[in-house]
Design a protein around this motif. Structure first.
Motif, PDB file in Angstrom:
ATOM      1  N   LEU A 148       0.835  -1.200   0.000  1.00 61.26           N
ATOM      2  CA  LEU A 148       0.000   0.000   0.000  1.00 61.26           C
ATOM      3  C   LEU A 148       0.871   1.252   0.000  1.00 61.26           C
ATOM      4  O   LEU A 148       0.419   2.328  -0.387  1.00 61.26           O
ATOM      5  CB  LEU A 148      -0.891   0.028   1.249  1.00 61.26           C
ATOM      6  N   TYR A 149       2.143   1.120   0.437  1.00 60.16           N
ATOM      7  CA  TYR A 149       2.999   2.291   0.655  1.00 60.16           C
ATOM      8  C   TYR A 149       3.750   2.704  -0.603  1.00 60.16           C
ATOM      9  O   TYR A 149       4.378   1.876  -1.271  1.00 60.16           O
ATOM     10  CB  TYR A 149       4.009   2.001   1.775  1.00 60.16           C
ATOM     11  N   ARG A 150       3.713   4.001  -0.877  1.00 58.00           N
ATOM     12  CA  ARG A 150       4.477   4.572  -1.989  1.00 58.00           C
ATOM     13  C   ARG A 150       5.964   4.464  -1.697  1.00 58.00           C
ATOM     14  O   ARG A 150       6.417   4.774  -0.597  1.00 58.00           O
ATOM     15  CB  ARG A 150       4.135   6.050  -2.179  1.00 58.00           C
ATOM     16  N   GLY A 151       6.701   4.031  -2.692  1.00 62.37           N
ATOM     17  CA  GLY A 151       8.156   3.994  -2.552  1.00 62.37           C
ATOM     18  C   GLY A 151       8.702   2.725  -1.942  1.00 62.37           C
ATOM     19  O   GLY A 151       9.906   2.468  -2.034  1.00 62.37           O
ATOM     20  N   MET A 152       7.853   1.910  -1.305  1.00 58.39           N
ATOM     21  CA  MET A 152       8.315   0.637  -0.751  1.00 58.39           C
ATOM     22  C   MET A 152       8.151  -0.416  -1.844  1.00 58.39           C
ATOM     23  O   MET A 152       7.208  -1.207  -1.843  1.00 58.39           O
ATOM     24  CB  MET A 152       7.525   0.285   0.518  1.00 58.39           C
ATOM     25  N   ASP A 153       9.084  -0.391  -2.766  1.00 59.47           N
ATOM     26  CA  ASP A 153       8.972  -1.198  -3.975  1.00 59.47           C
ATOM     27  C   ASP A 153       9.872  -2.420  -3.941  1.00 59.47           C
ATOM     28  O   ASP A 153       9.400  -3.554  -4.039  1.00 59.47           O
ATOM     29  CB  ASP A 153       9.305  -0.346  -5.201  1.00 59.47           C
TER      30      ASP A 153
ATOM     31  N   LEU B  87      -2.278  -0.157  -4.854  1.00 64.50           N
ATOM     32  CA  LEU B  87      -0.818  -0.062  -4.750  1.00 64.50           C
ATOM     33  C   LEU B  87      -0.483   1.423  -4.602  1.00 64.50           C
ATOM     34  O   LEU B  87      -1.114   2.267  -5.248  1.00 64.50           O
ATOM     35  CB  LEU B  87      -0.127  -0.615  -5.996  1.00 64.50           C
ATOM     36  N   ASP B  88       0.493   1.744  -3.749  1.00 63.62           N
ATOM     37  CA  ASP B  88       0.999   3.123  -3.650  1.00 63.62           C
ATOM     38  C   ASP B  88      -0.089   4.121  -3.258  1.00 63.62           C
ATOM     39  O   ASP B  88      -0.249   5.171  -3.888  1.00 63.62           O
ATOM     40  CB  ASP B  88       1.637   3.558  -4.982  1.00 63.62           C
ATOM     41  N   VAL B  89      -0.823   3.801  -2.202  1.00 60.41           N
ATOM     42  CA  VAL B  89      -1.904   4.699  -1.777  1.00 60.41           C
ATOM     43  C   VAL B  89      -1.632   5.359  -0.423  1.00 60.41           C
ATOM     44  O   VAL B  89      -2.407   6.214   0.013  1.00 60.41           O
ATOM     45  CB  VAL B  89      -3.257   3.947  -1.715  1.00 60.41           C
ATOM     46  N   LEU B  90      -0.536   4.992   0.237  1.00 54.91           N
ATOM     47  CA  LEU B  90      -0.195   5.571   1.538  1.00 54.91           C
ATOM     48  C   LEU B  90       1.222   6.126   1.528  1.00 54.91           C
ATOM     49  O   LEU B  90       2.108   5.575   0.859  1.00 54.91           O
ATOM     50  CB  LEU B  90      -0.286   4.516   2.647  1.00 54.91           C
ATOM     51  N   ASP B  91       1.447   7.209   2.272  1.00 54.04           N
ATOM     52  CA  ASP B  91       2.800   7.677   2.546  1.00 54.04           C
ATOM     53  C   ASP B  91       3.382   6.845   3.678  1.00 54.04           C
ATOM     54  O   ASP B  91       2.639   6.306   4.518  1.00 54.04           O
ATOM     55  CB  ASP B  91       2.785   9.154   2.958  1.00 54.04           C
ATOM     56  N   VAL B  92       4.707   6.764   3.746  1.00 54.74           N
ATOM     57  CA  VAL B  92       5.338   5.908   4.757  1.00 54.74           C
ATOM     58  C   VAL B  92       5.103   6.415   6.180  1.00 54.74           C
ATOM     59  O   VAL B  92       5.291   5.676   7.143  1.00 54.74           O
ATOM     60  CB  VAL B  92       6.848   5.755   4.508  1.00 54.74           C
ATOM     61  N   THR B  93       4.685   7.666   6.324  1.00 56.54           N
ATOM     62  CA  THR B  93       4.398   8.200   7.658  1.00 56.54           C
ATOM     63  C   THR B  93       2.994   7.817   8.135  1.00 56.54           C
ATOM     64  O   THR B  93       2.668   7.998   9.311  1.00 56.54           O
ATOM     65  CB  THR B  93       4.510   9.732   7.654  1.00 56.54           C
TER      66      THR B  93
ATOM     67  N   ARG C 130      17.175   4.691   2.205  1.00 58.44           N
ATOM     68  CA  ARG C 130      17.713   6.036   2.421  1.00 58.44           C
ATOM     69  C   ARG C 130      16.737   7.091   1.866  1.00 58.44           C
ATOM     70  O   ARG C 130      16.477   8.114   2.520  1.00 58.44           O
ATOM     71  CB  ARG C 130      19.083   6.161   1.744  1.00 58.44           C
ATOM     72  N   THR C 131      16.184   6.844   0.690  1.00 59.59           N
ATOM     73  CA  THR C 131      15.219   7.773   0.090  1.00 59.59           C
ATOM     74  C   THR C 131      13.968   7.886   0.960  1.00 59.59           C
ATOM     75  O   THR C 131      13.450   8.986   1.190  1.00 59.59           O
ATOM     76  CB  THR C 131      14.831   7.290  -1.321  1.00 59.59           C
ATOM     77  N   LEU C 132      13.477   6.753   1.439  1.00 58.73           N
ATOM     78  CA  LEU C 132      12.265   6.753   2.264  1.00 58.73           C
ATOM     79  C   LEU C 132      12.503   7.404   3.619  1.00 58.73           C
ATOM     80  O   LEU C 132      11.594   8.019   4.187  1.00 58.73           O
ATOM     81  CB  LEU C 132      11.750   5.318   2.438  1.00 58.73           C
ATOM     82  N   ARG C 133      13.718   7.280   4.137  1.00 53.99           N
ATOM     83  CA  ARG C 133      14.031   7.956   5.414  1.00 53.99           C
ATOM     84  C   ARG C 133      13.874   9.471   5.236  1.00 53.99           C
ATOM     85  O   ARG C 133      13.349  10.155   6.125  1.00 53.99           O
ATOM     86  CB  ARG C 133      15.446   7.602   5.880  1.00 53.99           C
TER      87      ARG C 133
ATOM     88  N   GLU D  81      20.968  -6.177  -4.232  1.00 58.57           N
ATOM     89  CA  GLU D  81      21.639  -5.838  -5.503  1.00 58.57           C
ATOM     90  C   GLU D  81      20.847  -4.796  -6.298  1.00 58.57           C
ATOM     91  O   GLU D  81      21.418  -3.964  -6.997  1.00 58.57           O
ATOM     92  CB  GLU D  81      21.822  -7.108  -6.339  1.00 58.57           C
ATOM     93  N   GLN D  82      19.511  -4.833  -6.185  1.00 58.41           N
ATOM     94  CA  GLN D  82      18.672  -3.876  -6.908  1.00 58.41           C
ATOM     95  C   GLN D  82      18.680  -2.481  -6.279  1.00 58.41           C
ATOM     96  O   GLN D  82      18.206  -1.523  -6.891  1.00 58.41           O
ATOM     97  CB  GLN D  82      17.227  -4.380  -6.944  1.00 58.41           C
ATOM     98  N   GLY D  83      19.208  -2.365  -5.051  1.00 58.43           N
ATOM     99  CA  GLY D  83      19.304  -1.053  -4.421  1.00 58.43           C
ATOM    100  C   GLY D  83      18.386  -0.838  -3.239  1.00 58.43           C
ATOM    101  O   GLY D  83      17.929   0.288  -3.003  1.00 58.43           O
ATOM    102  N   LEU D  84      18.128  -1.897  -2.469  1.00 56.57           N
ATOM    103  CA  LEU D  84      17.233  -1.762  -1.316  1.00 56.57           C
ATOM    104  C   LEU D  84      17.729  -0.707  -0.334  1.00 56.57           C
ATOM    105  O   LEU D  84      16.936   0.085   0.197  1.00 56.57           O
ATOM    106  CB  LEU D  84      17.081  -3.112  -0.603  1.00 56.57           C
ATOM    107  N   LEU D  85      19.048  -0.667  -0.104  1.00 61.92           N
ATOM    108  CA  LEU D  85      19.572   0.302   0.864  1.00 61.92           C
ATOM    109  C   LEU D  85      19.331   1.733   0.393  1.00 61.92           C
ATOM    110  O   LEU D  85      18.998   2.613   1.203  1.00 61.92           O
ATOM    111  CB  LEU D  85      21.067   0.055   1.098  1.00 61.92           C
ATOM    112  N   GLU D  86      19.484   1.975  -0.900  1.00 58.44           N
ATOM    113  CA  GLU D  86      19.201   3.314  -1.438  1.00 58.44           C
ATOM    114  C   GLU D  86      17.713   3.649  -1.311  1.00 58.44           C
ATOM    115  O   GLU D  86      17.348   4.792  -1.046  1.00 58.44           O
ATOM    116  CB  GLU D  86      19.637   3.392  -2.904  1.00 58.44           C
ATOM    117  N   GLU D  87      16.863   2.633  -1.497  1.00 58.19           N
ATOM    118  CA  GLU D  87      15.433   2.852  -1.332  1.00 58.19           C
ATOM    119  C   GLU D  87      15.118   3.257   0.106  1.00 58.19           C
ATOM    120  O   GLU D  87      14.329   4.179   0.352  1.00 58.19           O
ATOM    121  CB  GLU D  87      14.668   1.576  -1.697  1.00 58.19           C
TER     122      GLU D  87
END
Length: 328
Positions: free
Chosen positions: A53-58, A77-83, A235-238, A227-233
């Motif tokens: 449901l969360y935007r950016g948690m891909d 899909l992508d209907v909530l902000d992470v906050t 960091r962006t969501l933080r 490998e796909q960049g979970l850590l960067e994801e």
């Protein structure tokens, strides 16, 4: 039931398409099967994974990309902000609205996800009790001051059935049961989900895998996510407030990613913790869905003689045309 064209869904109540649900544990291939079913049954997909449901948690939720959706319309899909905090009752309303709109277009609604309570909320007759922050805060303060055991004894007097199913030291559930009792005057167990479809045309198809195979898939999936960049994801969501998200920040993979960014976990330790946490989640999902005797189970492992899609279509067809099946 009347004859229908091959490859089209037999009609449900009032001639509307049946509601199909694809359920099971993480990493069993639910999303891929749902997309294949949607293509064959002229369907649209309704997400029932709480974290998707969360935007950016891909990456960390294995959310299907736009390309992977193969042109199939996806809902919720992508209907909530992470906050924001996910709400099962809000999801229930949104999912049922989406199902109605899909049917209004003459198409087949296909619910897919591994969040057990969210699936049940969409499919079953479940009433969600109200909440009251002041009442809950007062009960939590009492639990801190007097001890959870005291509140549990109180629950045993007022709602013995709930007390038998809730552990003496499970503060969160004891407080919730007492809160519900105070607010509604009804026992907490009156609101627990029971196997009673809201829509009698519902067909649940479950995917299962041998535990060893599933564990191997989970390990490969976690490595691929990194490998796909979970850590960067993460960091962006933080930067978008992930640390303030009561639900999102505790998600498997994201909690570990935050710990890596904070320097309290190494990347390898975070990967191992994510694998272990996912295996634990799979056991819970397995227990939840296997309790539901209405699920039609399929082995998700490749079968050259009978591909998974065909087996799912056969099981779906058998379920909706079963003698004595009630549509009212």
């Amino acid at each position: 039931m009347d004859e229908h064209e091959p490859g089209t869904p037999p009609p449900g109540p009032g001639g509307s398409p049946p509601l199909v649900a694809v359920v099971g544990a993480t990493a069993t291939g639910k999303s891929a099967l749902a997309i294949s079913l949607a293509r064959r049954l002229d369907g649209e997909i309704v997400n029932a994974d709480a974290l998707q449901l969360y935007r950016g948690m891909d990456i960390g939720t294995a959310k299907v990309s736009v390309r992977e959706r193969e042109g199939i319309t996806h809902h919720l899909l992508d209907v909530l902000d992470v906050t924001e905090e996910a709400s099962v009752s809000a999801f229930q309303r949104a999912a049922r609205t989406a199902v109605g709109e899909i049917r209004g277009r003459g198409r087949t609604p296909i619910l897919v996800g591994g969040s057990g309570l969210y699936v049940r909320a969409a499919l079953d007759r479940i009433e969600f009790p109200p909440t009251d922050p002041a009442t809950r805060r007062r009960l939590e303060e009492r639990a801190e001051r007097e001890g959870t055991a005291v509140l549990h004894r109180e629950l045993a007097r007022t709602d013995p059935e709930a007390a038998r199913t809730i552990g003496e030291h499970d503060t969160r559930r004891v407080v919730r049961a007492l809160e519900v009792g105070e607010l509604t005057g009804r026992p907490f167990t009156a609101f627990l989900p029971r196997p009673d479809y809201e829509d009698p045309s519902t067909v649940q198809i479950g995917l299962r895998l041998e535990r060893a195979v599933l564990h191997e898939r989970i390990a490969l999936r976690v490595r691929s996510m990194v490998e796909q960049g979970l850590l960067e994801e993460v960091r962006t969501l933080r930067a978008l407030g992930l640390d303030r998200g009561a639900t999102a920040r505790r998600a498997i993979g994201y909690e570990q990613g935050l710990a890596v960014l904070d320097g309290t976990l190494s990347c390898s330790d975070a990967m191992e913790s994510t694998i272990v946490g996912t295996r634990r989640l799979v056991r819970k999902q397995d227990t939840w869905f296997r309790r539901d005797e209405r699920v039609h189970w399929l082995d998700a492992e490749p079968d050259a003689a009978s591909p998974l899609l065909q087996r799912a279509l056969d099981r779906f067809e058998a379920a909706v045309t079963a003698p004595g099946r009630s549509w009212t």
